[in-house]
Design an enzyme around this catalytic site. Sequence first.
Site, PDB file in Angstrom:
ATOM      1  N   CYS A  69       3.262   3.871  -1.554  1.00  0.00           N
ATOM      2  CA  CYS A  69       3.867   4.504  -0.376  1.00  0.00           C
ATOM      3  C   CYS A  69       2.832   5.440   0.219  1.00  0.00           C
ATOM      4  CB  CYS A  69       5.114   5.275  -0.795  1.00  0.00           C
ATOM      5  SG  CYS A  69       5.860   6.297   0.500  1.00  0.00           S
ATOM      6  N   CYS A 104       1.748   2.211   6.360  1.00  0.00           N
ATOM      7  CA  CYS A 104       3.007   2.303   5.615  1.00  0.00           C
ATOM      8  C   CYS A 104       3.191   0.959   4.942  1.00  0.00           C
ATOM      9  CB  CYS A 104       4.181   2.612   6.547  1.00  0.00           C
ATOM     10  SG  CYS A 104       5.806   2.510   5.734  1.00  0.00           S
TER      11      CYS A 104
END
Length: 268
Positions: free
Chosen positions: A78, A192
């Site tokens: 992440c 992302c």
Amino acid sequence: MQPPSADAPILFFDSGLGGLTVLGPTRALLPTARIVYAADYAGLPYGQKSDAELAARVPALLGRLVERYQPRLAVIACNTASTIALAHVRAALDLPIVGTVPAIKPAAALTKSGVIGVLGTEATVRQPYVDDLSAKFAADKIVLRHGSPGLVTGAEAKLRGEPVDPEVIERAIAGLRDQPGGEAMDVIVLACTHFPLLQAELQATAGPDVRFIDGAEGIARRIAYLTEGQDWPAVASPGTAVFTRSDERPPPPLAALEPFGIGRIETI
């Protein structure tokens, strides 16, 4: 330290399902590795949380997961969690931690026009870490940034078999292209891990002259390097997906995770 047992898993951690885009290349390099994939559905979306909240939440949750599953290595799959909490996690846990950072360095090598877009969550694109990467590897380039929380929702919807709102895709690309210099942008960094799940939709909107890049392959190579020489199971077994409990967001159907080698779902 004792070498890990062959059954010790690799732990992947993300706010949701975006980290599956890192899991895929890792399984290609380490096909029999035991996998635990953890998604913090109770905290999703991370991109709209404060830095202080994530700096406290991520190490605490990873501590619980490490205690429960005893991994040989943990991957923060992440970008938002990595750019905010990676140092805190490494200080708190006594095992190798691999983070995820925007692929600005390879993007700078790819661009012909000198204009790079960085598409991430709102939290990621505002981080000083992105400033540092841009200054170090793309000082002679124009680096545009845009935070798109809607793409996280869209990626989660797509994996559930639900339609993706085309306006979300259009707004994300326009958020970069409408900035000064944006018309010359020829490389977009997907900062992302959720966003590569929507690369086909993003490519269709951005056009064929724009290249997309993310860091998943590099992360997989780093995991393979850090575990080189360790023992692995003789044959592959289905991985486990773990979701923090959320009344608003139940875990996805197992069928959506099976293509990534997941065969079991747990909630904590």
